[in-house]
Design a protein around this motif. Structure first.
Motif, PDB file in Angstrom:
ATOM      1  N   MET A 286       0.847  -1.198   0.000  1.00  0.00           N
ATOM      2  CA  MET A 286       0.000   0.000   0.000  1.00  0.00           C
ATOM      3  C   MET A 286       0.876   1.239   0.000  1.00  0.00           C
ATOM      4  O   MET A 286       1.866   1.303   0.736  1.00  0.00           O
ATOM      5  N   ARG A 287       0.505   2.210  -0.811  1.00  0.00           N
ATOM      6  CA  ARG A 287       1.254   3.469  -0.835  1.00  0.00           C
ATOM      7  C   ARG A 287       0.979   4.296   0.405  1.00  0.00           C
ATOM      8  O   ARG A 287       1.805   5.107   0.820  1.00  0.00           O
ATOM      9  N   ALA A 288      -0.213   4.102   0.987  1.00  0.00           N
ATOM     10  CA  ALA A 288      -0.598   4.841   2.182  1.00  0.00           C
ATOM     11  C   ALA A 288      -1.602   3.995   2.953  1.00  0.00           C
ATOM     12  O   ALA A 288      -2.231   3.094   2.393  1.00  0.00           O
ATOM     13  N   GLY A 333      -7.158   5.590   0.323  1.00  0.00           N
ATOM     14  CA  GLY A 333      -6.068   5.932   1.211  1.00  0.00           C
ATOM     15  C   GLY A 333      -6.406   7.171   2.018  1.00  0.00           C
ATOM     16  O   GLY A 333      -7.262   7.973   1.635  1.00  0.00           O
ATOM     17  N   VAL A 334      -5.752   7.332   3.152  1.00  0.00           N
ATOM     18  CA  VAL A 334      -6.026   8.516   3.983  1.00  0.00           C
ATOM     19  C   VAL A 334      -5.526   9.762   3.250  1.00  0.00           C
ATOM     20  O   VAL A 334      -4.561   9.704   2.471  1.00  0.00           O
ATOM     21  N   PRO A 335      -6.139  10.914   3.463  1.00  0.00           N
ATOM     22  CA  PRO A 335      -5.669  12.149   2.822  1.00  0.00           C
ATOM     23  C   PRO A 335      -4.233  12.465   3.220  1.00  0.00           C
ATOM     24  O   PRO A 335      -3.795  12.172   4.347  1.00  0.00           O
ATOM     25  N   ALA A 336      -3.505  13.085   2.304  1.00  0.00           N
ATOM     26  CA  ALA A 336      -2.092  13.397   2.562  1.00  0.00           C
ATOM     27  C   ALA A 336      -1.925  14.307   3.766  1.00  0.00           C
ATOM     28  O   ALA A 336      -0.924  14.215   4.494  1.00  0.00           O
ATOM     29  N   ALA A 337      -2.898  15.193   3.998  1.00  0.00           N
ATOM     30  CA  ALA A 337      -2.794  16.121   5.122  1.00  0.00           C
ATOM     31  C   ALA A 337      -2.871  15.406   6.469  1.00  0.00           C
ATOM     32  O   ALA A 337      -2.498  15.987   7.502  1.00  0.00           O
ATOM     33  N   LEU A 338      -3.336  14.158   6.468  1.00  0.00           N
ATOM     34  CA  LEU A 338      -3.459  13.399   7.714  1.00  0.00           C
ATOM     35  C   LEU A 338      -2.372  12.346   7.860  1.00  0.00           C
ATOM     36  O   LEU A 338      -2.431  11.509   8.771  1.00  0.00           O
ATOM     37  N   GLY A 359       6.137  -8.566  26.794  1.00  0.00           N
ATOM     38  CA  GLY A 359       5.560  -8.512  28.134  1.00  0.00           C
ATOM     39  C   GLY A 359       5.961  -7.282  28.912  1.00  0.00           C
ATOM     40  O   GLY A 359       5.950  -7.310  30.147  1.00  0.00           O
ATOM     41  N   SER A 360       6.350  -6.224  28.233  1.00  0.00           N
ATOM     42  CA  SER A 360       6.769  -4.988  28.905  1.00  0.00           C
ATOM     43  C   SER A 360       5.581  -4.065  29.113  1.00  0.00           C
ATOM     44  O   SER A 360       4.439  -4.385  28.769  1.00  0.00           O
ATOM     45  N   VAL A 361       5.876  -2.875  29.651  1.00  0.00           N
ATOM     46  CA  VAL A 361       4.821  -1.907  29.931  1.00  0.00           C
ATOM     47  C   VAL A 361       4.251  -1.372  28.627  1.00  0.00           C
ATOM     48  O   VAL A 361       4.999  -1.034  27.702  1.00  0.00           O
ATOM     49  N   LEU A 362       2.915  -1.279  28.556  1.00  0.00           N
ATOM     50  CA  LEU A 362       2.276  -0.779  27.340  1.00  0.00           C
ATOM     51  C   LEU A 362       2.518   0.705  27.181  1.00  0.00           C
ATOM     52  O   LEU A 362       2.437   1.457  28.170  1.00  0.00           O
ATOM     53  N   PRO A 363       2.807   1.156  25.966  1.00  0.00           N
ATOM     54  CA  PRO A 363       3.048   2.589  25.757  1.00  0.00           C
ATOM     55  C   PRO A 363       1.752   3.380  25.905  1.00  0.00           C
ATOM     56  O   PRO A 363       0.653   2.863  25.679  1.00  0.00           O
ATOM     57  N   GLY A 364       1.889   4.639  26.261  1.00  0.00           N
ATOM     58  CA  GLY A 364       0.721   5.487  26.375  1.00  0.00           C
ATOM     59  C   GLY A 364       0.179   5.880  25.004  1.00  0.00           C
ATOM     60  O   GLY A 364       0.921   6.020  24.028  1.00  0.00           O
ATOM     61  N   ALA A 365      -1.146   6.050  24.925  1.00  0.00           N
ATOM     62  CA  ALA A 365      -1.783   6.417  23.659  1.00  0.00           C
ATOM     63  C   ALA A 365      -1.459   7.853  23.297  1.00  0.00           C
ATOM     64  O   ALA A 365      -1.359   8.716  24.176  1.00  0.00           O
ATOM     65  N   PRO A 366      -1.271   8.144  21.992  1.00  0.00           N
ATOM     66  CA  PRO A 366      -1.014   9.527  21.575  1.00  0.00           C
ATOM     67  C   PRO A 366      -2.244  10.402  21.849  1.00  0.00           C
ATOM     68  O   PRO A 366      -3.381   9.979  21.679  1.00  0.00           O
ATOM     69  N   THR A 367      -1.960  11.594  22.298  1.00  0.00           N
ATOM     70  CA  THR A 367      -3.056  12.507  22.645  1.00  0.00           C
ATOM     71  C   THR A 367      -3.097  13.752  21.768  1.00  0.00           C
ATOM     72  O   THR A 367      -4.177  14.247  21.447  1.00  0.00           O
ATOM     73  N   LEU A 368      -1.964  14.276  21.391  1.00  0.00           N
ATOM     74  CA  LEU A 368      -1.922  15.493  20.577  1.00  0.00           C
ATOM     75  C   LEU A 368      -1.553  15.129  19.145  1.00  0.00           C
ATOM     76  O   LEU A 368      -0.372  15.059  18.781  1.00  0.00           O
ATOM     77  N   LEU A 369      -2.558  14.851  18.351  1.00  0.00           N
ATOM     78  CA  LEU A 369      -2.335  14.468  16.960  1.00  0.00           C
ATOM     79  C   LEU A 369      -2.469  15.693  16.060  1.00  0.00           C
ATOM     80  O   LEU A 369      -3.317  16.576  16.304  1.00  0.00           O
ATOM     81  N   ASP A 370      -1.660  15.721  15.004  1.00  0.00           N
ATOM     82  CA  ASP A 370      -1.640  16.867  14.084  1.00  0.00           C
ATOM     83  C   ASP A 370      -2.761  16.723  13.050  1.00  0.00           C
ATOM     84  O   ASP A 370      -2.568  16.129  11.984  1.00  0.00           O
ATOM     85  N   VAL A 371      -3.939  17.251  13.368  1.00  0.00           N
ATOM     86  CA  VAL A 371      -5.096  17.208  12.462  1.00  0.00           C
ATOM     87  C   VAL A 371      -5.410  18.635  12.029  1.00  0.00           C
ATOM     88  O   VAL A 371      -5.773  19.466  12.874  1.00  0.00           O
ATOM     89  N   PRO A 372      -5.245  18.972  10.738  1.00  0.00           N
ATOM     90  CA  PRO A 372      -5.552  20.344  10.287  1.00  0.00           C
ATOM     91  C   PRO A 372      -6.985  20.727  10.631  1.00  0.00           C
ATOM     92  O   PRO A 372      -7.916  19.928  10.513  1.00  0.00           O
ATOM     93  N   ALA A 373      -7.147  21.971  11.048  1.00  0.00           N
ATOM     94  CA  ALA A 373      -8.476  22.442  11.468  1.00  0.00           C
ATOM     95  C   ALA A 373      -9.484  22.419  10.328  1.00  0.00           C
ATOM     96  O   ALA A 373     -10.679  22.196  10.548  1.00  0.00           O
TER      97      ALA A 373
END
Length: 398
Positions: A286-288, A333-338, A359-373
């Motif tokens: 997949m290209r994207a 595919g998802v838009p290029a801006a995303l 079996g290690s500690v799970l990473p925290g979920a991303p909270t500040l995602l770059d989504v154009p207004a």
């Protein structure tokens, strides 16, 4: 009301393409007997004009040999029948060019007006054709009256041409008795040629009038009433209820295909109370990243339930979920801006898989995602007010 119903029963509408096609399948096309007669006479007369000498010589030879019988052959029935058979075969060969030309033009002449048409409908037995009432109806109809008038005019025109030619050649015909036989025969042939040309010109005039009339008459006979047009439209478009059921079944099949792709997704992004979008990315294929499923309310709830059943991570990211749902269709595919926001989500998914594996500690979920207004349509307050979904902000597994 009565006038409206009467107007619906009058044939005021031109025939539709479907009506014309059905009529052609049944053998109902424009036909001109005058065109067929003119074509046959023209070809036969032309062949006699240019090959008449050869035909006459062949017939002369045939008669000469046929009349030469000795006494034994004349009184022997077997020999006489054999000679008769040979004479018939020779006559057929002599007349073969004329017969073949006549048959060929009889087949091709109708195609000049209606093209190639082969229909067995006219050969099927129909008792209605034997009805005396139907026959009288056709005979004394408007069409029958037109055909009668046309036949009378045709007879008058051709008769006038023949009389005019005879009157013009009356002196020459009177002198034929005084001419030698060879000269007289040549003279007769010349007069017959002139008469043939005159008759053909008269028939050409008849054909020039009859062909447009037959086309117009055929179109008039196939005209439709307004009720027939409406009925045909319903038959063509189909019953609205049946079409609605078909569309509903198509939507259900598409939804099932979409749902079958959720277990193969890499992540499901939610808002989390209204939207759900499943993403998948196959590196090298997949290209994207692609949207493999999306939905709102009940569909979104089903997507999230399937994701949890198959250990697909579920991430609560309202702006990204809304943007993906608005600007990407299933299979796109998802838009290029995303790209940046989706890449961060997929990176979190890969870290989550590694953490599970070791079996290690799970990473925290991303909270500040770059989504154009300009890509985020904003929260749908009415939809978000419906407490259809209450998933945890982040689900890394079962």
């Amino acid at each position: 009301m009565a006038e409206s119903q009467q107007s619906d029963l009058e044939k005021t509408e031109p025939a539709s393409s479907r009506r014309l096609e059905q009529a052609r399948e049944q053998g109902q096309v424009a036909r001109s007997t005058e065109l067929n007669s003119f074509s046959s006479l023209l070809v036969s007369g032309g062949l006699l004009l240019f090959a008449g000498a050869t035909l006459i010589d062949g017939m002369r030879t045939l008669f000469a040999s046929g009349l030469q019988l000795d006494r034994a052959s004349a009184f022997d029935v077997g020999v006489a029948l054999s000679r008769l058979y040979e004479a018939m075969v020779d006559a057929l060969w002599v007349m073969a060019p004329l017969l073949a030309a006549s048959m060929l033009v009889a087949l091709l002449a109708p195609m000049l007006l209606s093209g190639w048409l082969f229909s067995t409908d006219a050969l099927q037995p129909k008792l209605s054709r034997l009805s005396p009432a139907a026959y009288l109806g056709r005979t004394f109809s408007w069409h029958g009256a037109v055909e009668l008038i046309k036949a009378i005019l045709k007879m008058v025109l051709l008769g006038a041409v023949v009389v005019a030619m005879l009157w013009k050649q009356k002196d020459a015909m009177a002198m034929l008795a005084l001419e030698p036989i060879e000269t007289a025969l040549a003279h007769v042939g010349s007069m017959m040629t002139d008469a043939f040309v005159a008759v053909m010109l008269a028939m050409l005039l008849i054909v020039a009038i009859d062909v447009p009339f037959q086309i117009w008459n055929h179109i008039q006979q196939l005209r439709m009433t307004k009720e027939e047009v409406r009925q045909e439209g319903k038959e063509t478009e189909g019953n609205p209820e049946v079409k609605g059921r078909i569309r509903a079944m198509q939507r259900e099949m598409a939804r099932r295909r979409m749902m079958s792709a959720v277990p193969k997704a890499d992540v499901v992004v939610t808002n989390p109370t209204h939207y759900a979008v499943a993403l998948q990315y196959l590196e090298g294929r997949m290209r994207a990243p692609q949207v493999v499923a999306k939905g709102t309310r009940e569909v979104a709830s089903r997507i999230i339930d399937l994701a949890r059943e198959h250990n697909v991570p579920v991430l609560s990211a309202p702006p990204l979920a809304r943007a993906l749902h608005r600007h990407a269709e299933v299979g796109d595919g998802v838009p290029a801006a995303l790209y940046a926001a989706v890449a961060e989500v997929l990176a979190w998914v890969y870290q989550l898989r590694l953490a599970r594996g070791y079996g290690s500690v799970l990473p925290g979920a991303p909270t500040l995602l770059d989504v154009p207004a300009d890509l985020d349509p904003g929260p749908d307050t009415e939809a978000e007010a419906v407490p259809a979904l209450q998933p945890a902000p982040v689900r890394g597994g079962a």
